[in-house]
Design a protein around this motif. Structure first.
Motif, PDB file in Angstrom:
ATOM      1  N   ALA A   4       0.830  -1.196   0.000  1.00 41.48           N
ATOM      2  CA  ALA A   4       0.000   0.000   0.000  1.00 41.48           C
ATOM      3  C   ALA A   4       0.874   1.260   0.000  1.00 41.48           C
ATOM      4  CB  ALA A   4      -0.906   0.012   1.232  1.00 41.48           C
ATOM      5  N   PRO A   5       0.438   2.300  -0.714  1.00 42.64           N
ATOM      6  CA  PRO A   5       1.207   3.547  -0.742  1.00 42.64           C
ATOM      7  C   PRO A   5       1.512   4.106   0.653  1.00 42.64           C
ATOM      8  CG  PRO A   5      -0.504   3.603  -2.410  1.00 42.64           C
ATOM      9  CD  PRO A   5      -0.734   2.360  -1.587  1.00 42.64           C
ATOM     10  N   ALA A   6       0.574   4.000   1.567  1.00 37.48           N
ATOM     11  CA  ALA A   6       0.816   4.508   2.926  1.00 37.48           C
ATOM     12  C   ALA A   6       1.948   3.733   3.606  1.00 37.48           C
ATOM     13  CB  ALA A   6      -0.457   4.418   3.757  1.00 37.48           C
ATOM     14  N   THR A   7       2.013   2.431   3.354  1.00 38.50           N
ATOM     15  CA  THR A   7       3.086   1.609   3.928  1.00 38.50           C
ATOM     16  C   THR A   7       4.431   2.030   3.347  1.00 38.50           C
ATOM     17  OG1 THR A   7       1.579  -0.256   4.200  1.00 38.50           O
ATOM     18  CG2 THR A   7       3.936  -0.754   4.200  1.00 38.50           C
ATOM     19  N   VAL A   8       4.468   2.200   2.034  1.00 40.22           N
ATOM     20  CA  VAL A   8       5.707   2.613   1.377  1.00 40.22           C
ATOM     21  C   VAL A   8       6.134   3.985   1.901  1.00 40.22           C
ATOM     22  CG1 VAL A   8       6.777   3.187  -0.836  1.00 40.22           C
ATOM     23  CG2 VAL A   8       5.219   1.231  -0.673  1.00 40.22           C
ATOM     24  N   HIS A   9       5.187   4.891   2.018  1.00 38.06           N
ATOM     25  CA  HIS A   9       5.503   6.229   2.503  1.00 38.06           C
ATOM     26  C   HIS A   9       6.073   6.173   3.920  1.00 38.06           C
ATOM     27  CE1 HIS A   9       4.868  10.367   3.899  1.00 38.06           C
ATOM     28  NE2 HIS A   9       5.078  10.675   2.636  1.00 38.06           N
ATOM     29  N   SER A  10       5.487   5.347   4.778  1.00 44.54           N
ATOM     30  CA  SER A  10       5.996   5.253   6.158  1.00 44.54           C
ATOM     31  C   SER A  10       7.388   4.638   6.189  1.00 44.54           C
ATOM     32  CB  SER A  10       5.033   4.476   7.056  1.00 44.54           C
ATOM     33  OG  SER A  10       5.006   3.119   6.709  1.00 44.54           O
ATOM     34  N   ARG A  11       7.651   3.688   5.293  1.00 48.55           N
ATOM     35  CA  ARG A  11       8.991   3.089   5.239  1.00 48.55           C
ATOM     36  C   ARG A  11      10.018   4.103   4.724  1.00 48.55           C
ATOM     37  NH1 ARG A  11       6.237  -0.735   6.860  1.00 48.55           N
ATOM     38  NH2 ARG A  11       7.131  -2.750   7.391  1.00 48.55           N
ATOM     39  N   LEU A  12       9.635   4.908   3.739  1.00 51.79           N
ATOM     40  CA  LEU A  12      10.544   5.947   3.253  1.00 51.79           C
ATOM     41  C   LEU A  12      10.880   6.922   4.377  1.00 51.79           C
ATOM     42  CD1 LEU A  12       9.034   6.706  -0.264  1.00 51.79           C
ATOM     43  CD2 LEU A  12      11.185   5.512   0.233  1.00 51.79           C
ATOM     44  N   LYS A  13       9.884   7.288   5.159  1.00 56.83           N
ATOM     45  CA  LYS A  13      10.111   8.190   6.293  1.00 56.83           C
ATOM     46  C   LYS A  13      11.053   7.539   7.304  1.00 56.83           C
ATOM     47  CE  LYS A  13       7.798  10.749   9.917  1.00 56.83           C
ATOM     48  NZ  LYS A  13       6.572  11.032  10.623  1.00 56.83           N
ATOM     49  N   SER A  14      10.809   6.265   7.600  1.00 57.68           N
ATOM     50  CA  SER A  14      11.661   5.530   8.539  1.00 57.68           C
ATOM     51  C   SER A  14      13.106   5.467   8.038  1.00 57.68           C
ATOM     52  CB  SER A  14      11.098   4.119   8.743  1.00 57.68           C
ATOM     53  OG  SER A  14      12.020   3.302   9.409  1.00 57.68           O
ATOM     54  N   MET A  15      13.264   5.201   6.747  1.00 52.44           N
ATOM     55  CA  MET A  15      14.607   5.084   6.171  1.00 52.44           C
ATOM     56  C   MET A  15      15.339   6.426   6.178  1.00 52.44           C
ATOM     57  SD  MET A  15      13.711   2.450   3.092  1.00 52.44           S
ATOM     58  CE  MET A  15      15.401   2.218   2.520  1.00 52.44           C
ATOM     59  N   ARG A  16      14.611   7.507   6.040  1.00 55.73           N
ATOM     60  CA  ARG A  16      15.216   8.842   6.156  1.00 55.73           C
ATOM     61  C   ARG A  16      15.682   9.072   7.584  1.00 55.73           C
ATOM     62  NH1 ARG A  16      11.093  12.864   4.824  1.00 55.73           N
ATOM     63  NH2 ARG A  16      12.727  14.353   5.314  1.00 55.73           N
ATOM     64  N   GLU A  17      14.842   8.706   8.548  1.00 54.77           N
ATOM     65  CA  GLU A  17      15.197   8.892   9.957  1.00 54.77           C
ATOM     66  C   GLU A  17      16.390   8.026  10.357  1.00 54.77           C
ATOM     67  OE1 GLU A  17      11.478   8.040  11.861  1.00 54.77           O
ATOM     68  OE2 GLU A  17      10.635  10.013  11.373  1.00 54.77           O
ATOM     69  N   LYS A  18      16.509   6.849   9.747  1.00 60.59           N
ATOM     70  CA  LYS A  18      17.624   5.945  10.042  1.00 60.59           C
ATOM     71  C   LYS A  18      18.910   6.360   9.329  1.00 60.59           C
ATOM     72  CE  LYS A  18      14.761   1.828  10.743  1.00 60.59           C
ATOM     73  NZ  LYS A  18      14.434   0.472  10.200  1.00 60.59           N
ATOM     74  N   GLY A  19      18.793   7.270   8.361  1.00 57.23           N
ATOM     75  CA  GLY A  19      19.985   7.761   7.669  1.00 57.23           C
ATOM     76  C   GLY A  19      20.321   7.055   6.367  1.00 57.23           C
ATOM     77  N   TRP A  20      19.424   6.244   5.838  1.00 55.02           N
ATOM     78  CA  TRP A  20      19.670   5.512   4.596  1.00 55.02           C
ATOM     79  C   TRP A  20      19.330   6.328   3.357  1.00 55.02           C
ATOM     80  CZ3 TRP A  20      22.090   0.878   4.309  1.00 55.02           C
ATOM     81  CH2 TRP A  20      22.176   0.118   5.483  1.00 55.02           C
ATOM     82  N   LEU A  21      18.273   7.130   3.425  1.00 56.52           N
ATOM     83  CA  LEU A  21      17.786   7.887   2.272  1.00 56.52           C
ATOM     84  C   LEU A  21      17.664   9.360   2.615  1.00 56.52           C
ATOM     85  CD1 LEU A  21      14.800   5.641   1.089  1.00 56.52           C
ATOM     86  CD2 LEU A  21      17.147   5.638   0.216  1.00 56.52           C
ATOM     87  N   MET A  22      17.675  10.174   1.559  1.00 56.84           N
ATOM     88  CA  MET A  22      17.367  11.593   1.700  1.00 56.84           C
ATOM     89  C   MET A  22      16.486  11.990   0.523  1.00 56.84           C
ATOM     90  SD  MET A  22      20.964  13.320   0.721  1.00 56.84           S
ATOM     91  CE  MET A  22      21.872  12.791  -0.726  1.00 56.84           C
ATOM     92  N   LEU A  23      15.769  13.061   0.702  1.00 62.49           N
ATOM     93  CA  LEU A  23      14.913  13.583  -0.360  1.00 62.49           C
ATOM     94  C   LEU A  23      15.506  14.890  -0.853  1.00 62.49           C
ATOM     95  CD1 LEU A  23      11.339  12.955   1.115  1.00 62.49           C
ATOM     96  CD2 LEU A  23      12.700  11.474  -0.363  1.00 62.49           C
ATOM     97  N   THR A  24      15.525  15.038  -2.176  1.00 61.24           N
ATOM     98  CA  THR A  24      16.030  16.271  -2.763  1.00 61.24           C
ATOM     99  C   THR A  24      14.934  16.901  -3.607  1.00 61.24           C
ATOM    100  OG1 THR A  24      16.971  15.064  -4.636  1.00 61.24           O
ATOM    101  CG2 THR A  24      18.418  15.477  -2.769  1.00 61.24           C
ATOM    102  N   ASP A  25      15.041  18.200  -3.790  1.00 58.21           N
ATOM    103  CA  ASP A  25      14.052  18.933  -4.572  1.00 58.21           C
ATOM    104  C   ASP A  25      14.214  18.655  -6.063  1.00 58.21           C
ATOM    105  OD1 ASP A  25      12.866  20.157  -2.361  1.00 58.21           O
ATOM    106  OD2 ASP A  25      14.344  21.768  -2.359  1.00 58.21           O
TER     107      ASP A  25
END
Length: 122
Positions: free
Chosen positions: A64-85
């Motif tokens: 589900a998109p909500a699950t993916v979104h929460s995992r992306l947020k978690s991965m950002r908090e853990k330091g694995w991913l970042m979001l760029t403009d």
């Protein structure tokens, strides 16, 4: 250590070496879905493709998109991913952090080491 006798032994040795990385103090561990997401982001980077949050949420095989979104947020908090403009301020590009790239460097070293050990025995 037993000597590798089959090509599969190289891969199994790699898994053993990679597992040892998990004990090192670096980034917090990922759950299986986060590992899949990390692999998708890494492949997109390797292919010089662009991958936005919306693109990732549209991948039905991840759930589900909500699950993916929460995992992306978690991965950002853990330091694995970042979001760029991007050009569109409403869209964010998913990128690997330097720490995640270092993790892939270490995995690559494990793979080379496992293959080299096999070459020495052959």
């Amino acid at each position: 250590m037993t000597t590798p006798k089959r090509p599969a032994d190289i891969y199994l040795r790699f898994l053993q070496l990679a597992e040892a990385l998990r004990g090192l103090p670096s980034l917090p561990p990922l759950d299986p879905l986060e590992e899949r997401i990390l692999a998708i982001v890494a492949r997109a980077r390797q292919e010089e493709g662009r991958l936005s949050v919306r693109d990732m949420m549209a991948k039905h095989e991840l759930g589900a998109p909500a699950t993916v979104h929460s995992r992306l947020k978690s991965m950002r908090e853990k330091g694995w991913l970042m979001l760029t403009d991007t050009e569109d301020a409403r869209r964010k590009q998913i990128e690997l952090t330097q720490a995640a790239l270092l993790h892939f460097d270490k995995l690559s070293t494990c793979l080379v080491q496992a293959a080299a050990q096999s070459d020495r025995v052959a």
